[in-house]
Design a protein around this motif. Structure first.
Motif, PDB file in Angstrom:
ATOM      1  N   GLU A 139     -44.261  -8.050 -16.554  1.00 44.92           N
ATOM      2  CA  GLU A 139     -44.217  -6.989 -17.511  1.00 44.92           C
ATOM      3  C   GLU A 139     -45.211  -6.042 -17.260  1.00 44.92           C
ATOM      4  OE1 GLU A 139     -45.728  -8.979 -21.040  1.00 44.92           O
ATOM      5  OE2 GLU A 139     -44.308 -10.299 -21.282  1.00 44.92           O
ATOM      6  N   GLU A 140     -45.229  -5.604 -15.724  1.00 47.17           N
ATOM      7  CA  GLU A 140     -46.035  -4.806 -15.322  1.00 47.17           C
ATOM      8  C   GLU A 140     -45.432  -3.306 -15.446  1.00 47.17           C
ATOM      9  OE1 GLU A 140     -43.287  -5.409 -11.905  1.00 47.17           O
ATOM     10  OE2 GLU A 140     -44.015  -6.779 -13.660  1.00 47.17           O
ATOM     11  N   ARG A 141     -46.648  -2.435 -15.446  1.00 42.64           N
ATOM     12  CA  ARG A 141     -46.284  -1.008 -15.425  1.00 42.64           C
ATOM     13  C   ARG A 141     -46.571  -0.606 -13.740  1.00 42.64           C
ATOM     14  NH1 ARG A 141     -50.096  -1.171 -19.389  1.00 42.64           N
ATOM     15  NH2 ARG A 141     -51.571   0.001 -18.081  1.00 42.64           N
ATOM     16  N   PRO A 142     -46.305   0.568 -13.577  1.00 44.15           N
ATOM     17  CA  PRO A 142     -46.632   0.790 -12.026  1.00 44.15           C
ATOM     18  C   PRO A 142     -48.028   0.739 -11.721  1.00 44.15           C
ATOM     19  CG  PRO A 142     -44.922   2.046 -12.737  1.00 44.15           C
ATOM     20  CD  PRO A 142     -45.431   1.451 -13.910  1.00 44.15           C
ATOM     21  N   ASP A 143     -49.014   1.110 -12.510  1.00 45.09           N
ATOM     22  CA  ASP A 143     -50.458   1.282 -12.510  1.00 45.09           C
ATOM     23  C   ASP A 143     -51.176   0.092 -13.010  1.00 45.09           C
ATOM     24  OD1 ASP A 143     -50.051   1.699 -15.176  1.00 45.09           O
ATOM     25  OD2 ASP A 143     -51.414   3.192 -15.354  1.00 45.09           O
ATOM     26  N   SER A 144     -50.316  -1.092 -13.190  1.00 45.10           N
ATOM     27  CA  SER A 144     -51.222  -2.228 -13.825  1.00 45.10           C
ATOM     28  C   SER A 144     -52.061  -2.908 -12.761  1.00 45.10           C
ATOM     29  CB  SER A 144     -49.970  -3.377 -13.972  1.00 45.10           C
ATOM     30  OG  SER A 144     -49.188  -2.975 -15.228  1.00 45.10           O
ATOM     31  N   ASP A 145     -53.161  -3.612 -13.273  1.00 45.62           N
ATOM     32  CA  ASP A 145     -53.934  -4.136 -12.314  1.00 45.62           C
ATOM     33  C   ASP A 145     -53.540  -5.503 -11.903  1.00 45.62           C
ATOM     34  OD1 ASP A 145     -55.634  -6.259 -14.133  1.00 45.62           O
ATOM     35  OD2 ASP A 145     -55.070  -4.155 -15.408  1.00 45.62           O
ATOM     36  N   LEU A 146     -54.323  -6.179 -11.047  1.00 45.66           N
ATOM     37  CA  LEU A 146     -53.675  -7.409 -10.704  1.00 45.66           C
ATOM     38  C   LEU A 146     -54.908  -8.359 -11.090  1.00 45.66           C
ATOM     39  CD1 LEU A 146     -52.653  -7.052  -6.868  1.00 45.66           C
ATOM     40  CD2 LEU A 146     -51.327  -7.131  -8.895  1.00 45.66           C
ATOM     41  N   ASP A 147     -54.572  -9.525 -11.826  1.00 49.63           N
ATOM     42  CA  ASP A 147     -55.387 -10.649 -12.405  1.00 49.63           C
ATOM     43  C   ASP A 147     -55.166 -11.774 -11.733  1.00 49.63           C
ATOM     44  OD1 ASP A 147     -56.012  -9.337 -15.290  1.00 49.63           O
ATOM     45  OD2 ASP A 147     -53.954  -8.667 -14.731  1.00 49.63           O
ATOM     46  N   GLY A 148     -56.606 -12.109 -11.449  1.00 50.04           N
ATOM     47  CA  GLY A 148     -56.570 -13.418 -10.662  1.00 50.04           C
ATOM     48  C   GLY A 148     -57.635 -14.420 -11.237  1.00 50.04           C
ATOM     49  N   MET A 149     -57.355 -15.689 -11.341  1.00 50.16           N
ATOM     50  CA  MET A 149     -58.147 -16.691 -11.889  1.00 50.16           C
ATOM     51  C   MET A 149     -58.811 -17.507 -10.425  1.00 50.16           C
ATOM     52  SD  MET A 149     -56.374 -17.633 -15.388  1.00 50.16           S
ATOM     53  CE  MET A 149     -54.683 -17.312 -15.108  1.00 50.16           C
ATOM     54  N   ILE A 150     -59.906 -17.327 -10.127  1.00 45.31           N
ATOM     55  CA  ILE A 150     -60.577 -17.879  -8.950  1.00 45.31           C
ATOM     56  C   ILE A 150     -61.435 -19.382  -9.089  1.00 45.31           C
ATOM     57  CG2 ILE A 150     -61.575 -17.466  -7.010  1.00 45.31           C
ATOM     58  CD1 ILE A 150     -59.238 -15.605  -7.482  1.00 45.31           C
ATOM     59  N   ILE A 151     -60.664 -20.096  -8.735  1.00 45.46           N
ATOM     60  CA  ILE A 151     -61.189 -21.549  -9.061  1.00 45.46           C
ATOM     61  C   ILE A 151     -62.275 -21.883  -7.995  1.00 45.46           C
ATOM     62  CG2 ILE A 151     -60.861 -23.847  -9.708  1.00 45.46           C
ATOM     63  CD1 ILE A 151     -59.630 -21.889 -11.408  1.00 45.46           C
ATOM     64  N   LEU A 152     -63.462 -21.915  -8.218  1.00 45.18           N
ATOM     65  CA  LEU A 152     -64.612 -21.900  -7.350  1.00 45.18           C
ATOM     66  C   LEU A 152     -65.063 -23.649  -7.494  1.00 45.18           C
ATOM     67  CD1 LEU A 152     -66.945 -18.979  -8.303  1.00 45.18           C
ATOM     68  CD2 LEU A 152     -65.208 -19.218  -6.511  1.00 45.18           C
ATOM     69  N   THR A 153     -65.908 -24.111  -6.409  1.00 45.84           N
ATOM     70  CA  THR A 153     -66.526 -25.253  -6.401  1.00 45.84           C
ATOM     71  C   THR A 153     -67.507 -25.252  -7.606  1.00 45.84           C
ATOM     72  OG1 THR A 153     -68.471 -24.592  -4.700  1.00 45.84           O
ATOM     73  CG2 THR A 153     -66.229 -25.481  -3.876  1.00 45.84           C
ATOM     74  N   ASP A 154     -67.786 -26.248  -7.909  1.00 47.52           N
ATOM     75  CA  ASP A 154     -68.982 -26.358  -8.964  1.00 47.52           C
ATOM     76  C   ASP A 154     -70.282 -25.665  -8.670  1.00 47.52           C
ATOM     77  OD1 ASP A 154     -67.228 -27.736 -10.425  1.00 47.52           O
ATOM     78  OD2 ASP A 154     -68.096 -29.785 -10.436  1.00 47.52           O
ATOM     79  N   HIS A 155     -70.732 -25.826  -7.326  1.00 47.37           N
ATOM     80  CA  HIS A 155     -71.792 -25.221  -6.984  1.00 47.37           C
ATOM     81  C   HIS A 155     -71.730 -23.508  -6.848  1.00 47.37           C
ATOM     82  CE1 HIS A 155     -75.411 -24.372  -4.195  1.00 47.37           C
ATOM     83  NE2 HIS A 155     -74.467 -23.740  -3.486  1.00 47.37           N
ATOM     84  N   ALA A 156     -70.457 -23.098  -6.216  1.00 50.98           N
ATOM     85  CA  ALA A 156     -70.354 -21.583  -6.125  1.00 50.98           C
ATOM     86  C   ALA A 156     -70.186 -21.163  -7.807  1.00 50.98           C
ATOM     87  CB  ALA A 156     -69.064 -21.449  -5.466  1.00 50.98           C
ATOM     88  N   TYR A 157     -69.500 -22.006  -8.625  1.00 52.27           N
ATOM     89  CA  TYR A 157     -69.222 -21.408  -9.905  1.00 52.27           C
ATOM     90  C   TYR A 157     -70.583 -21.399 -10.792  1.00 52.27           C
ATOM     91  CZ  TYR A 157     -68.377 -21.581 -15.024  1.00 52.27           C
ATOM     92  OH  TYR A 157     -68.247 -21.055 -16.334  1.00 52.27           O
ATOM     93  N   GLU A 158     -71.594 -22.469 -10.390  1.00 51.02           N
ATOM     94  CA  GLU A 158     -73.075 -22.140 -11.074  1.00 51.02           C
ATOM     95  C   GLU A 158     -73.716 -21.072 -10.710  1.00 51.02           C
ATOM     96  OE1 GLU A 158     -75.995 -23.055 -13.678  1.00 51.02           O
ATOM     97  OE2 GLU A 158     -73.826 -23.943 -13.562  1.00 51.02           O
ATOM     98  N   ILE A 159     -73.650 -20.810  -9.324  1.00 52.99           N
ATOM     99  CA  ILE A 159     -74.180 -19.635  -8.857  1.00 52.99           C
ATOM    100  C   ILE A 159     -73.680 -18.155  -9.490  1.00 52.99           C
ATOM    101  CG2 ILE A 159     -74.477 -18.041  -6.650  1.00 52.99           C
ATOM    102  CD1 ILE A 159     -74.567 -20.538  -5.039  1.00 52.99           C
ATOM    103  N   GLN A 160     -72.443 -18.153  -9.537  1.00 56.33           N
ATOM    104  CA  GLN A 160     -71.723 -16.990 -10.298  1.00 56.33           C
ATOM    105  C   GLN A 160     -72.140 -16.854 -11.749  1.00 56.33           C
ATOM    106  OE1 GLN A 160     -70.624 -15.230  -7.393  1.00 56.33           O
ATOM    107  NE2 GLN A 160     -69.464 -14.414  -9.123  1.00 56.33           N
ATOM    108  N   ARG A 161     -72.424 -18.040 -12.317  1.00 54.29           N
ATOM    109  CA  ARG A 161     -72.854 -17.998 -13.642  1.00 54.29           C
ATOM    110  C   ARG A 161     -74.009 -17.668 -14.068  1.00 54.29           C
ATOM    111  NH1 ARG A 161     -75.436 -20.772 -17.783  1.00 54.29           N
ATOM    112  NH2 ARG A 161     -76.249 -22.261 -16.045  1.00 54.29           N
ATOM    113  N   GLN A 162     -74.984 -18.184 -12.826  1.00 53.68           N
ATOM    114  CA  GLN A 162     -76.479 -17.886 -13.055  1.00 53.68           C
ATOM    115  C   GLN A 162     -76.729 -16.235 -12.790  1.00 53.68           C
ATOM    116  OE1 GLN A 162     -78.917 -20.219 -10.634  1.00 53.68           O
ATOM    117  NE2 GLN A 162     -78.345 -22.002 -11.967  1.00 53.68           N
TER     118      GLN A 162
END
Length: 263
Positions: free
Chosen positions: A35-58
């Protein structure tokens, strides 16, 4: 997918594949859905290790726009950082917008073979919750349509009138979403996706627009009656709505303090 989206997606893939803390990259959003337009951004869900996720959360960086990687001027990566536990929770109790964000999502790469199965399960409509959802939105429709709308009209409270009209449309369409077992995407796309529902009252989109444009009793009645009379909802829609409203909304703080309307 347009050429510049495909080129930028490859860059996005390489960018995250080089990070050993990234378990999986799930590509979603309008481009993944076709359903994109020419200027649409790209959406990504990045699944991290629990350790890396906790760092991002903090750090307070669970969402990020990466602006300098796309091959087209308007493009950017709209990224959400998650962990596997999030996906598992989404399977069990994910909200409609959360589940909808995984519709047609693509697992671009993953070092965990269970990720793809979780993504598929998130997209399954929770049939066991269908009736409860319809009853909840019926309660909002009843209270907003009769009590709050009438009070706003009688008192000249413009804010309450505007809010009542919004909630009449929102609740009525949410009943139809649930009837069709289709996920509510977001307020941004509420009406757009409602237009695609296979089973809905004739002219319901026009009736919905009239509620917010006219804000009068005739428009309200036409919309509400169209919803009420559309099908046998499986319960007495005019009985018990107040109780459902009180327990599910006004007293929601008993189970969670995350309802921003009642906190």
């Amino acid at each position: 997918m347009l050429k510049h989206h495909a080129e930028s997606l490859q860059i996005m893939t390489e960018h995250f594949a080089s990070n050993p803390e990234v378990i999986a990259f799930i590509f979603g959003g309008s481009v993944a859905k076709g359903e994109e337009r020419p200027d649409s951004d790209l959406d990504g869900m990045i699944i991290l290790t629990d350790h890396a996720y906790e760092i991002q959360r903090q750090k307070g960086i669970l969402a990020e726009c990466i602006l300098d990687k796309c091959t087209y001027p308007e493009g950017y990566f709209d990224v959400k950082y998650l962990n596997k536990a999030y996906l598992e929770a989404a399977v069990e109790r994910g909200s409609d917008p959360t589940r909808n964000s995984f519709i047609k999502a693509q697992v671009i790469f993953s070092s965990d073979p269970t990720i793809e199965e979780l993504v598929e399960k998130i997209q399954v409509y929770p049939h066991e919750k269908k009736l409860a959802r319809i009853k909840l939105f019926n309660s909002i429709l009843q209270l907003s349509g009769w009590y709050f709308f009438n009070d706003a009209t009688a008192s000249g409270n413009q804010y309450l009138l505007d809010k009542s009209c919004f909630e009449i449309v929102y609740a009525g369409l949410r009943m139809l979403y649930a009837h069709n077992e289709v996920f509510f995407p977001s307020h941004k796309n509420l009406v757009k996706y409602a237009e695609r529902l296979k089973e809905k009252p004739d002219g319901i989109i026009e009736l919905a627009k009239a509620v917010n444009e006219k804000k009068d009793a005739a428009a309200r009645d036409a919309f509400m009656n169209a919803v009420f009379n559309f099908t046998d909802w499986g319960f007495d829609i005019h009985s018990g709505a107040g109780s459902v409203y009180v327990e599910s909304l006004e007293q929601s703080w008993l189970n969670s303090d995350d309802n921003v309307y009642e906190i």
